[in-house]
Scaffold this motif. Structure first.
Motif, PDB file in Angstrom:
ATOM      1  N   PRO A 118       0.830  -1.208   0.000  1.00 46.54           N
ATOM      2  CA  PRO A 118       0.000   0.000   0.000  1.00 46.54           C
ATOM      3  C   PRO A 118       0.865   1.260   0.000  1.00 46.54           C
ATOM      4  O   PRO A 118       1.847   1.354   0.720  1.00 46.54           O
ATOM      5  CB  PRO A 118      -0.798  -0.125   1.313  1.00 46.54           C
ATOM      6  N   GLN A 120       0.958   5.316   0.643  1.00 44.93           N
ATOM      7  CA  GLN A 120       0.238   6.392   1.324  1.00 44.93           C
ATOM      8  C   GLN A 120       0.857   7.733   0.972  1.00 44.93           C
ATOM      9  O   GLN A 120       2.064   7.918   1.056  1.00 44.93           O
ATOM     10  CB  GLN A 120       0.240   6.199   2.834  1.00 44.93           C
ATOM     11  N   ASN A 122      -0.160  12.232   1.014  1.00 41.73           N
ATOM     12  CA  ASN A 122      -1.029  13.261   1.596  1.00 41.73           C
ATOM     13  C   ASN A 122      -1.487  14.206   0.494  1.00 41.73           C
ATOM     14  O   ASN A 122      -0.674  14.642  -0.328  1.00 41.73           O
ATOM     15  CB  ASN A 122      -0.277  14.060   2.668  1.00 41.73           C
ATOM     16  N   PRO A 132      -4.526  12.162   4.458  1.00 38.06           N
ATOM     17  CA  PRO A 132      -3.795  10.984   3.966  1.00 38.06           C
ATOM     18  C   PRO A 132      -4.674  10.156   3.034  1.00 38.06           C
ATOM     19  O   PRO A 132      -5.858   9.952   3.298  1.00 38.06           O
ATOM     20  CB  PRO A 132      -3.462  10.203   5.252  1.00 38.06           C
ATOM     21  N   GLN A 133      -4.084   9.680   1.950  1.00 41.67           N
ATOM     22  CA  GLN A 133      -4.779   8.837   0.985  1.00 41.67           C
ATOM     23  C   GLN A 133      -3.959   7.570   0.792  1.00 41.67           C
ATOM     24  O   GLN A 133      -2.749   7.636   0.583  1.00 41.67           O
ATOM     25  CB  GLN A 133      -4.941   9.555  -0.365  1.00 41.67           C
ATOM     26  N   VAL A 134      -4.621   6.426   0.892  1.00 47.84           N
ATOM     27  CA  VAL A 134      -3.928   5.137   0.799  1.00 47.84           C
ATOM     28  C   VAL A 134      -4.393   4.408  -0.456  1.00 47.84           C
ATOM     29  O   VAL A 134      -5.588   4.151  -0.628  1.00 47.84           O
ATOM     30  CB  VAL A 134      -4.184   4.264   2.040  1.00 47.84           C
ATOM     31  N   ALA A 163      -4.086  10.424  -7.151  1.00 51.76           N
ATOM     32  CA  ALA A 163      -4.206  10.812  -5.742  1.00 51.76           C
ATOM     33  C   ALA A 163      -5.319  11.840  -5.555  1.00 51.76           C
ATOM     34  O   ALA A 163      -6.063  11.800  -4.573  1.00 51.76           O
ATOM     35  CB  ALA A 163      -2.875  11.367  -5.231  1.00 51.76           C
ATOM     36  N   ASP A 213       6.011   6.729  -1.717  1.00 53.75           N
ATOM     37  CA  ASP A 213       5.467   6.735  -0.366  1.00 53.75           C
ATOM     38  C   ASP A 213       5.849   8.016   0.379  1.00 53.75           C
ATOM     39  O   ASP A 213       7.001   8.448   0.354  1.00 53.75           O
ATOM     40  CB  ASP A 213       6.005   5.520   0.407  1.00 53.75           C
ATOM     41  N   THR A 216       3.552  14.486  -0.689  1.00 53.07           N
ATOM     42  CA  THR A 216       2.447  15.406  -0.402  1.00 53.07           C
ATOM     43  C   THR A 216       2.087  16.159  -1.667  1.00 53.07           C
ATOM     44  O   THR A 216       2.969  16.676  -2.361  1.00 53.07           O
ATOM     45  CB  THR A 216       2.831  16.403   0.705  1.00 53.07           C
TER      46      THR A 216
END
Length: 358
Positions: A118, A120, A122, A132-134, A163, A213, A216
């Motif tokens: 995964p 992650q 921002n 936060p978006q995963v 995203a 990972d 932002t």
């Protein structure tokens, strides 16, 4: 043992049978995995935690699945630790082929991505759900595409636009000309500004950068006096950067007053229809829309639905708009205020601002 020792040992053992590993290890040829070509072609870069499979054609003992270690490496028999993180599957295949040259005769090696860890990031600023978006893990079952939250996704590659979509899309106040990607590096933050507005105009999304990972993404607010504001808001509303639905308050002479969720490309009639349609007492020549502008001011627009329908008046319904359908006949202004107060309470005050007529 160092690589030189293993190389010497391998060459000595294979002298009698030709270049390659000893015959017992060369069992029935292991089929090269049909690895996800889309991952390779799209430039996906492996990261720690990804599960990959390495197939060495004809050598079952060397073919296996591995999870990339936290330090970004994998361990390969006869070679040792090899850095995998940061490489594309195709790059890693080529690197391993070069490492086995001299150990194997014409090595054929394929690296396939079995499951991605995964990711992650921002997303902040003018998006519907900042924070936060995963990205969900991707497996071989999703090799040709998948969905997440109802959105079709490209497997193996996560970009700025993906995203933003995961964050619910941009608001109508977003300035998509200056979306900033911030990446934390050991020697400091790296910032890159991307013009997604230009990409929407030209169809060239090469600047839609790949994410890693911890990245932002900042989506800034349009300047209040920017002449492109209205044009951008309308065109972005029909693009892949738009939210799937927007929320509009509908009050007055409609059958089900309150909040409705509609398509961002919807018009005024769609909002009224979503609220059950107009009542028999409605005056469709007396409709007003109130919205908050980027500078914080409230704008009130007077509309005639007949003119909206024939195109002589134009309005793009936006997230957060308040639509009020007036009543015909001898219905007094005080009665109208009380009717409006019922479903929407304190926001009645926004209709005390002057009208702006088209």
């Amino acid at each position: 043992m160092n690589r030189t020792f293993w190389l010497s040992l391998s060459l000595a053992c294979t002298a009698a049978v030709g270049a390659g590993l000893p015959a017992p290890a060369q069992q029935a040829a292991a089929p090269v995995a049909s690895f996800d070509a889309s991952v390779t072609n799209q430039g996906y870069r492996l990261r720690s935690g990804d599960q990959i499979r390495i197939d060495v054609l004809g050598f079952v003992d060397l073919s296996r699945e591995q999870t990339i270690l936290p330090d970004g490496t994998i361990n390969i028999m006869y070679v040792g630790a090899v850095r995998a993180a940061g490489r594309t599957p195709e790059d890693l295949s080529e690197h391993l082929r070069s490492q086995f040259t001299g150990i194997l005769k014409k090595p054929v090696i394929a690296v396939s991505v079995m499951e991605t860890r995964p990711l992650q990031v921002n997303v902040v600023g003018e998006v519907m759900r900042p924070g936060p978006q995963v990205f969900l893990p991707q497996t071989g079952a999703m090799a040709t595409g998948g969905t997440q939250g109802g959105l079709t996704r490209r497997v193996g590659v996560e970009r700025i636009s993906n995203a933003i979509a995961l964050a619910g899309g941009v608001t109508h106040r977003a300035d998509v000309r200056q979306v900033t990607l911030i990446r934390q590096l050991p020697d400091g933050d790296q910032k890159e500004t991307v013009n997604l507005w230009e990409a929407l105009q030209t169809g060239d999304f090469r600047r839609d950068l790949t994410l890693t990972d911890g990245d932002t993404i900042q989506v800034p607010t349009l300047p209040a006096d920017d002449k492109i504001t209205e044009d951008m808001a309308q065109q972005v509303a029909t693009s892949s950067l738009a939210p799937r639905t927007i929320s509009v308050q509908v009050a007055g002479e409609v059958k089900r007053p309150g909040s409705v969720d509609i398509d961002p490309r919807s018009g005024l009639l769609n909002a009224i229809s979503a609220a059950g349609g107009a009542t028999t007492e409605a005056n469709l020549e007396d409709i007003s829309v109130a919205r908050m502008l980027p500078n914080g001011r409230i704008e009130r627009v007077a509309l005639n639905l007949n003119k909206v329908s024939d195109g002589s008046q134009k309005v793009q319904v936006r997230n957060g708009d308040v639509v009020f359908v007036g009543r015909g006949g001898s219905f007094t202004a005080a009665d109208q205020s009380r009717a409006f107060l019922g479903p929407l309470g304190d926001i009645l005050r926004i209709f005390t601002f002057p009208f702006r007529f088209f």
